[in-house]
Design a protein around this motif. Sequence first.
Motif, PDB file in Angstrom:
ATOM      1  N   LYS A  21       0.878  -1.131  -0.569  1.00 46.84           N
ATOM      2  CA  LYS A  21       0.239   0.262  -0.232  1.00 46.84           C
ATOM      3  C   LYS A  21       1.145   1.711   0.411  1.00 46.84           C
ATOM      4  N   ALA A  22       1.970   0.688   0.639  1.00 48.53           N
ATOM      5  CA  ALA A  22       2.785   2.190   0.636  1.00 48.53           C
ATOM      6  C   ALA A  22       3.136   2.860  -0.823  1.00 48.53           C
TER       7      ALA A  22
ATOM      8  N   PHE B 111       0.608   4.287  -2.589  1.00 43.51           N
ATOM      9  CA  PHE B 111       0.109   5.686  -2.304  1.00 43.51           C
ATOM     10  C   PHE B 111       1.507   6.620  -2.597  1.00 43.51           C
ATOM     11  N   SER B 112       2.713   6.719  -2.694  1.00 47.23           N
ATOM     12  CA  SER B 112       3.464   7.105  -2.421  1.00 47.23           C
ATOM     13  C   SER B 112       5.442   6.504  -3.572  1.00 47.23           C
TER      14      SER B 112
ATOM     15  N   ASP C 290       7.788   7.546  -4.437  1.00 48.51           N
ATOM     16  CA  ASP C 290       8.816   8.090  -3.596  1.00 48.51           C
ATOM     17  C   ASP C 290       9.340   8.179  -2.525  1.00 48.51           C
ATOM     18  N   ALA C 291       7.956   8.478  -1.421  1.00 47.83           N
ATOM     19  CA  ALA C 291       8.363   8.146   0.248  1.00 47.83           C
ATOM     20  C   ALA C 291       8.734   6.993   0.185  1.00 47.83           C
ATOM     21  N   SER C 292       8.022   6.094  -0.730  1.00 44.53           N
ATOM     22  CA  SER C 292       8.324   4.336  -0.200  1.00 44.53           C
ATOM     23  C   SER C 292      10.176   4.464  -0.212  1.00 44.53           C
TER      24      SER C 292
ATOM     25  N   GLN D  43       7.158  16.748   1.451  1.00 47.80           N
ATOM     26  CA  GLN D  43       6.239  16.164   1.020  1.00 47.80           C
ATOM     27  C   GLN D  43       6.038  14.377  -0.288  1.00 47.80           C
ATOM     28  N   LYS D  44       7.164  15.079  -0.963  1.00 46.04           N
ATOM     29  CA  LYS D  44       7.715  14.082  -1.953  1.00 46.04           C
ATOM     30  C   LYS D  44       7.826  13.029  -0.962  1.00 46.04           C
ATOM     31  N   TYR D  45       9.051  13.028  -0.209  1.00 44.31           N
ATOM     32  CA  TYR D  45       9.957  11.789   0.872  1.00 44.31           C
ATOM     33  C   TYR D  45       9.492  11.172   1.953  1.00 44.31           C
ATOM     34  N   GLY D  46       9.429  12.960   2.342  1.00 35.97           N
ATOM     35  CA  GLY D  46       9.488  12.506   4.143  1.00 35.97           C
ATOM     36  C   GLY D  46       8.438  11.736   4.377  1.00 35.97           C
ATOM     37  N   LEU D  47       7.382  11.691   3.945  1.00 35.86           N
ATOM     38  CA  LEU D  47       6.218  11.175   4.581  1.00 35.86           C
ATOM     39  C   LEU D  47       5.071  10.480   3.345  1.00 35.86           C
ATOM     40  N   ILE D  48       4.094   9.543   4.259  1.00 37.09           N
ATOM     41  CA  ILE D  48       3.666   8.831   2.977  1.00 37.09           C
ATOM     42  C   ILE D  48       2.508   9.282   2.943  1.00 37.09           C
ATOM     43  N   LEU D  49       1.519  10.531   2.175  1.00 36.64           N
ATOM     44  CA  LEU D  49       0.692  11.067   2.818  1.00 36.64           C
ATOM     45  C   LEU D  49      -0.532  10.946   3.386  1.00 36.64           C
ATOM     46  N   ASP D  50      -1.378   9.608   2.770  1.00 34.95           N
ATOM     47  CA  ASP D  50      -2.249   8.607   2.559  1.00 34.95           C
ATOM     48  C   ASP D  50      -2.111   8.048   3.770  1.00 34.95           C
ATOM     49  N   TYR D  51      -0.958   8.412   4.147  1.00 32.04           N
ATOM     50  CA  TYR D  51      -0.731   6.726   5.836  1.00 32.04           C
ATOM     51  C   TYR D  51      -0.896   7.799   6.868  1.00 32.04           C
TER      52      TYR D  51
END
Lengths: 381, 518
Positions: free
Chosen positions: A237-238, A241-242, A244-246, B345-353
Amino acid sequence: MTFQAFIKKLVASLKKAVSSSAFTNTFFAISSGVLVGFVIMLLTASSLSNAVNGLFRLLTGGFQSPSMLGNVLFSAAPLILVGLSVAFAFKTGLFNIGASGQFMIGGIFALYVANLVSLPPVIHFIVAALAAIVGGAIWGFIPGLLKVRYNVNEVITCIMLNYVAAYTSVMAVENPAVYDRGITAISIDYPTAEIPRLGLNQLFPGSYIDMSILIAIAVAILIWFILKKTTLGYQLKAVGFSKDASKYAGIPVSRNMILSMMIAGGLAGLAAAMNYLPANPDYFRSFSQINPIGFEGISIALIAQSHPIGIIFSGIFISFIKKGALLMQFFGFNKEITSIIMSVIIYMISISAFVGQFIKKRKLMKKQKSKLIDQRGDANV
Amino acid sequence: MNYAIEMINITKTFGTLIANDNITFQVKPGEIHAILGENGAGKSTLMSILFGLYTADSGTILINGQEVKIKNPNDANRYKIGMVHQHFKLVDVFSVIDNILLGAETTKHGFMQNDVPRKAIEELSIRYALKVDLDSYIKDISVGMQQRVEILKMLYRNADILIFDEPTAVLTPQEIEGLFKVIKAFAAEGKSIIIITHKLNEIKAIAQRCTVLRKGKHVATVDVSNTSVERLAELMVGRDVSFEVEKSKANPKEVVLEVKNLNLQNKDRTKMILKNVNFQVKAGEIVCIAGIEGNGQTQLINLITGLDKLHDLNSHITLNGADITNVSIRKRFELGMSHIPEDRQKYGLILDYTLSENMISNTYYFDKFQKNGLLKFEAISAYTNQLIEQYDIRSSMGEYTKTRSMSGGNQQKAIIARETSREHHLLIAAQPTRGLDVGAIEYVHKTIVAQRDLNHAILVVSLELDEVMTISDRILVMYEGEIVGEFDPLKTTVEEIGLYMSGSKRMELSTDDIPSIH
Ligand SMILES: Nc1ncnc2c1ncn2[C@@H]1O[C@H](COP(=O)(O)OP(=O)(O)OP(=O)(O)O)[C@@H](O)[C@H]1O
Ligand SMILES: [Mg+2]
């Protein structure tokens, strides 16, 4: 957690789901679909009473007799599994439009094992089903790999692989050693590989039902569990969602995307096993045509908003409507019209499922607001 | 007195959280009005209400004395209100001009007519010295230029009331100076400006009045000219804030991070982005990389942390003696690296988590948080709540809050909490205090120093010279991809470092023997 406690929790969450607004929304989605279907019946039927009769058949056909109900559940199994396939990929941010292809390849694998390998009963079935999973997973692996390696959109690869699967099945299945029963399969060539029926056919006498529906339900629960409770679900799921963040967090993005497509493919493959291994199997459409089940899977996933448990119900529902549409033919609606009506209903449901989600969000916001104003009002008094 | 804008008794709630509590806020025509407040105080929310992104639960808005209803940004446009958001709202894959015109296109028979608007935009851009390249894609231009695009977007819509939400957080000092000139020019023309910022000296430099919010409530509106910076800070936080960080002399020990001969070319191999970069970071010291944005700092950090791949065969990076030049990000973390990324916002967090899901994003597979592949939800939630408490992370629903809905500063705090609480030996922090209020900055600086005193090695990249001077034990200055100077903060001045940052001076540092000042 004990098994009993688990079941209890499950029942409780089911109850909650039924009383939730998502459920009412789905209900409205379905009604609006049926309504539009009825309009088409009115346009095509010879008389009003004929149309009403047709509608009645459509909505009650599936309940008409225990055997009918049994058959609804019987053909729901592959639909549920294909719906799960689409939903699972979706959770990882991938659109699996290739479930049809994965289904066909899974079917070929299942039929080859069923016809060319000899094993004792039950074991033969398990091996054939596993082979179907492997076949589907391979077909899911390809778009996954192309996506992470060469950044090819999985939608394009999946569509093309659907065609490759269709033509491959012509080649592979029209091999007399494997499958030479033409297109009306009534005889059984591989009794040992049959899906066990567990006496369910006594419960629904006269129907084709076997344990496939139980397998589908179990798999749906398993998928729900994986997505909700496991590290595997967490990372899939991570990535969905993203990316890049993953990547930043050290989650192996490429590996998870490939894995997700393989699991999705495996589910579609298993659906094929449920479709071709029963005592009265669906005939294999080997005439270079893409099996439409993958697209039905998209609708099923959409109606259930990709919730694995919801998919059990949406799968059964689609199967129910399909059976009802079949019965309508006895009322002078020809086959083409019933397929149109059925597709319209499915489309309408999908569209209103979208709209419903939107309304749900707005309602929720309003509710929160009024609740707060209430609270603050109390505080002021 | 007639006001250009009056927001009267505005209340806005999210769930059980009261983001704006009966706030009254007034701006005069031609005024530059600052809004100050801690992270999560409700500044962005208040401005989003004025811009029509949220509707207030109660309260009225008057524009030039007329009561108005602003239900969406289109209404706001009609009342000539424009806003530059904290996180820009531009379409990455569109060109600059398309972004400016988006939603305000000139069409003829349904076809876009770009010639006339292009002229108008070019004129605006010249008149206010807002240099942009109209045909570049947003994804290819610097944040500074992206901001100019946002400003042009407002101007093109004839905005008279201009809202800037933390406009300086992402800019270089030079760009800030340019921006302030533009803002002053707007005010001189009678436009009303609202500017949200955490930097008190910026308020002193530019604003006439300042409204202070604390935890959703209006605390005060003061005249800037007769209010000291200390007083502003105190109003905002509700206590004294110290701008100096107390710290003892560093006591560097073994080398933790070593960067050797780092070279990097740009994509089409026409330019060197990093040239022969060599340095070490030792346990128990804070090394700061100073420099103007765009001199290779981002790329350097991306290579060290593994976000970018290194292709140059002679370049080497070692962590605790292990060569990490080409190992995976996860492996680097396991070897003791922690990373506060530049782009939260791009890397630091998975915004929907949720917040708790984000707190374990790089440790979820540790035995602490899972057993046989099953997540241990109780442990995760206990861990999250402990961090929320310890780092004072404020949000509407605690551990269950979707991080997307958190205020910018609290998002940053969440990342800092995660990265400093994890087991590590090296902390890499890129712009760790960007967007934080002074109280939070004080806290972060203390945390970083405490990390040092725990014998961690710390590498900080910062565009803020003040920050560099306060927290570092050793300063490296980067210019055009090279390290051009190394300083002891106690023996140098901001002015001297400035000369090196702008490229007017450089030291010859030998490449194999790195001098250290001890
Ligand atoms: N859409 C939303 N849903 C739920 N809560 C929200 C939402 N937007 C903001 N909040 C909450 O409202 C509070 C105020 O947020 P806001 O963004 O206005 O803060 P801010 O003053 O701009 O802070 P910062 O300086 O960190 O940007 C925060 O606690 C935030 O979590
Ligand atoms: Mg804000």
